[in-house]
Design a protein around this motif. Structure first.
Motif, short mmCIF file in Angstrom:
data_model
loop_
_atom_site.label_atom_id
_atom_site.label_comp_id
_atom_site.label_asym_id
_atom_site.label_seq_id
_atom_site.Cartn_x
_atom_site.Cartn_y
_atom_site.Cartn_z
N ARG A 170 -24.42 3.00 11.13
CA ARG A 170 -24.71 2.49 12.47
C ARG A 170 -23.77 1.32 12.78
O ARG A 170 -23.69 0.35 12.02
N VAL A 171 -23.07 1.42 13.90
CA VAL A 171 -22.09 0.42 14.30
C VAL A 171 -22.42 -0.06 15.71
O VAL A 171 -22.79 0.74 16.57
N LEU A 172 -22.28 -1.36 15.93
CA LEU A 172 -22.49 -1.96 17.24
C LEU A 172 -21.18 -2.59 17.70
O LEU A 172 -20.57 -3.37 16.96
N GLU A 173 -20.75 -2.25 18.91
CA GLU A 173 -19.55 -2.83 19.50
C GLU A 173 -19.93 -3.53 20.80
O GLU A 173 -20.51 -2.91 21.69
N ILE A 174 -19.60 -4.81 20.90
CA ILE A 174 -19.87 -5.58 22.11
C ILE A 174 -18.55 -5.76 22.84
O ILE A 174 -17.70 -6.56 22.45
N GLY A 175 -18.35 -4.97 23.88
CA GLY A 175 -17.09 -4.95 24.63
C GLY A 175 -16.33 -3.66 24.39
O GLY A 175 -15.62 -3.53 23.39
N THR A 176 -16.46 -2.69 25.29
CA THR A 176 -15.89 -1.36 25.10
C THR A 176 -14.47 -1.24 25.65
O THR A 176 -13.62 -0.60 25.05
N LEU A 177 -14.24 -1.85 26.83
CA LEU A 177 -13.02 -1.66 27.60
C LEU A 177 -12.82 -0.15 27.83
O LEU A 177 -13.72 0.51 28.30
N GLY A 178 -11.68 0.41 27.43
CA GLY A 178 -11.45 1.84 27.63
C GLY A 178 -11.86 2.72 26.47
O GLY A 178 -11.64 3.93 26.49
N ASP B 273 -24.99 -1.65 10.57
CA ASP B 273 -24.23 -1.93 9.34
C ASP B 273 -22.99 -2.75 9.62
O ASP B 273 -22.58 -3.57 8.80
N LEU B 274 -22.38 -2.53 10.79
CA LEU B 274 -21.17 -3.26 11.18
C LEU B 274 -21.26 -3.59 12.66
O LEU B 274 -21.68 -2.75 13.47
N ILE B 275 -20.88 -4.82 13.00
CA ILE B 275 -20.92 -5.28 14.39
C ILE B 275 -19.55 -5.84 14.74
O ILE B 275 -19.02 -6.70 14.03
N PHE B 276 -18.98 -5.35 15.85
CA PHE B 276 -17.68 -5.79 16.32
C PHE B 276 -17.86 -6.51 17.65
O PHE B 276 -18.26 -5.90 18.65
N ILE B 277 -17.59 -7.82 17.67
CA ILE B 277 -17.74 -8.63 18.87
C ILE B 277 -16.38 -8.83 19.50
O ILE B 277 -15.52 -9.52 18.97
N ASP B 278 -16.19 -8.21 20.67
CA ASP B 278 -14.88 -8.25 21.34
C ASP B 278 -15.09 -8.23 22.85
O ASP B 278 -14.61 -7.34 23.55
N ALA B 279 -15.84 -9.22 23.33
CA ALA B 279 -16.15 -9.28 24.76
C ALA B 279 -15.76 -10.66 25.29
O ALA B 279 -14.89 -11.33 24.72
N ASP B 280 -16.37 -11.09 26.40
CA ASP B 280 -16.03 -12.37 27.00
C ASP B 280 -16.32 -13.52 26.04
O ASP B 280 -17.43 -13.66 25.53
N LYS B 281 -15.31 -14.32 25.79
CA LYS B 281 -15.38 -15.33 24.73
C LYS B 281 -16.38 -16.46 25.00
O LYS B 281 -16.97 -16.98 24.05
N PRO B 282 -16.59 -16.89 26.27
CA PRO B 282 -17.55 -17.97 26.48
C PRO B 282 -18.96 -17.65 25.98
O PRO B 282 -19.73 -18.56 25.65
N ASN B 283 -19.30 -16.36 25.89
CA ASN B 283 -20.64 -15.96 25.43
C ASN B 283 -20.67 -15.52 23.97
O ASN B 283 -21.67 -14.97 23.51
#
Length: 232
Positions: free
Chosen positions: A60-68, A134-144
């Motif tokens: 299970r993977v969570l990505e915050i910020g998809t873009l394209g 299991d893995l979380i990738f944070i790649d969204a708006d930096k202020p938050n």
């Protein structure tokens, strides 16, 4: 050292280890045609995320910020047939392009795309009692970033890997007097990682086709609570 050399070296390693197939090239082309900003990870960075998933045998993977959806596809390809990546995108146009790209890559069966503000989506998952990632990738708006970290930790478990992208900001991360909201957000995020006794973290500087930047790498440790209070 300069950008030309960094890009040349990146191209060399991409050719050796992270060649883009026609699908990935088309995904980038689709995103560009639709006017999405070129903020996606590089091929070598996509391969890095893919390898983390393989090393950990993530389900299970969570990505915050998809873009394209470029990084999403890299990661989804490392998941087994029963694996799932939940990816959150706030911008409607970005989410629409990503959905098309997932269909093109034939990865839609392993991807759950949520079009919503990440804070709302994450809180809803917490309230619904979603099982941890299991893995979380944070790649969204930096202020938050620190807000996302706090919420993501409530969706993690001991052993969860958390990757925070774009934390060096061309070296501006060291500028404690910066008025840039993105730099200030990254500094708060890194401070939050440092102060949480249940997190074991490091940061890596990178250079390449994306310029001078870097990422944080964190592992969640055993403890009674993984939540870190958000500070203004």
């Amino acid at each position: 050292m300069n950008q030309e050399i960094w890009t040349s070296v990146d191209d060399y390693f991409t050719e050796l280890f992270a060649q883009e197939d026609d699908v990935l090239k088309t995904v980038l082309r689709n995103s560009a045609v639709e006017g999405l900003p070129p903020y996606q990870v590089s091929p070598c960075q996509g391969k890095f995320l893919q390898l983390l998933i393989e090393i950990q045998n993530s389900k299970r993977v969570l990505e915050i910020g998809t873009l394209g959806g470029y990084s999403t596809i890299w990661m989804s390809r490392a998941l087994g047939v029963n694996g799932l990546i939940v990816t959150i995108e706030a911008v409607e146009k970005h989410a629409a392009v990503a959905a098309q790209n997932f269909e093109l890559a034939r990865q839609s069966n392993k991807i759950s795309l949520i079009h919503d503000d990440a804070k709302n989506a994450l809180q809803r998952m917490i309230n619904d009692g979603n099982e941890p990632f299991d893995l979380i990738f944070i790649d969204a708006d930096k202020p938050n970033n620190l807000v996302y970290l706090d919420l993501a930790l409530q969706l993690s478990r001991p052993g969860t890997i958390i990757v925070g992208d774009n934390v060096v900001r061309e070296g501006e991360v060291t500028n404690q007097n910066s008025s840039d909201d993105k730099v200030r957000g990254v500094r708060k995020y890194c401070q939050g990682l440092s102060e949480n006794p249940l997190l074991n973290s490091t940061a890596i500087q990178t250079v390449g086709s994306k310029g001078y930047d870097g990422f944080t790498l964190t592992v969640v440790k055993e403890g009674e609570s993984t939540s870190h209070p958000v500070q203004d």
